[in-house]
Design a protein around this motif. Sequence first.
Motif, PDB file in Angstrom:
ATOM      1  N   UNK A   1       0.839  -1.207   0.000  1.00 42.44           N
ATOM      2  CA  UNK A   1       0.000   0.000   0.000  1.00 42.44           C
ATOM      3  C   UNK A   1       0.870   1.251   0.000  1.00 42.44           C
ATOM      4  N   UNK A   2       1.951   1.234   0.757  1.00 43.26           N
ATOM      5  CA  UNK A   2       2.860   2.386   0.803  1.00 43.26           C
ATOM      6  C   UNK A   2       3.548   2.623  -0.531  1.00 43.26           C
ATOM      7  N   UNK A   3       3.951   1.547  -1.186  1.00 40.02           N
ATOM      8  CA  UNK A   3       4.626   1.676  -2.487  1.00 40.02           C
ATOM      9  C   UNK A   3       3.635   2.150  -3.547  1.00 40.02           C
ATOM     10  N   UNK A   4       2.413   1.612  -3.516  1.00 40.47           N
ATOM     11  CA  UNK A   4       1.380   2.054  -4.455  1.00 40.47           C
ATOM     12  C   UNK A   4       1.139   3.556  -4.279  1.00 40.47           C
ATOM     13  N   UNK A   5       1.078   3.993  -3.038  1.00 40.21           N
ATOM     14  CA  UNK A   5       0.895   5.422  -2.755  1.00 40.21           C
ATOM     15  C   UNK A   5       2.059   6.236  -3.328  1.00 40.21           C
ATOM     16  N   UNK A   6       3.277   5.728  -3.190  1.00 37.99           N
ATOM     17  CA  UNK A   6       4.456   6.420  -3.730  1.00 37.99           C
ATOM     18  C   UNK A   6       4.418   6.499  -5.249  1.00 37.99           C
ATOM     19  N   UNK A   7       4.007   5.417  -5.894  1.00 40.40           N
ATOM     20  CA  UNK A   7       3.913   5.402  -7.358  1.00 40.40           C
ATOM     21  C   UNK A   7       2.882   6.432  -7.818  1.00 40.40           C
ATOM     22  N   UNK A   8       1.736   6.455  -7.149  1.00 45.84           N
ATOM     23  CA  UNK A   8       0.696   7.418  -7.508  1.00 45.84           C
ATOM     24  C   UNK A   8       1.179   8.854  -7.301  1.00 45.84           C
ATOM     25  N   UNK A   9       1.909   9.079  -6.208  1.00 43.06           N
ATOM     26  CA  UNK A   9       2.442  10.411  -5.933  1.00 43.06           C
ATOM     27  C   UNK A   9       3.455  10.814  -7.008  1.00 43.06           C
ATOM     28  N   UNK A  10       4.297   9.884  -7.419  1.00 44.82           N
ATOM     29  CA  UNK A  10       5.269  10.167  -8.471  1.00 44.82           C
ATOM     30  C   UNK A  10       4.559  10.627  -9.744  1.00 44.82           C
ATOM     31  N   UNK A  11       3.572   9.858 -10.163  1.00 47.63           N
ATOM     32  CA  UNK A  11       2.856  10.227 -11.385  1.00 47.63           C
ATOM     33  C   UNK A  11       2.193  11.592 -11.250  1.00 47.63           C
TER      34      UNK A  11
END
Length: 75
Positions: free
Chosen positions: A13-23
């Motif tokens: 969940x934390x990594x998914x959040x980071x990926x979304x933030x990057x985009x």
Amino acid sequence: MKPKFELTKEKKAGIVKSIKRYFSEERDEEIGDLAAMLMLEFFMEEIGPVFYNLGVEDSHAYVDEKLDDLFGIMK
């Protein structure tokens, strides 16, 4: 055999959040949870083993160096 990476639900969940933030921040694009999760799975399968192997190589070099130090104290 490729190493299998297991992540906890919380880490995913934390990594998914980071990926979304990057985009959002870097590309000015919004992606959903599913797209981010698929990207994470791709990274884990295709790119993760490269970094895993680098870690193994670094660990091997470190242990080799320490063994050389140990043999250096022989009388």
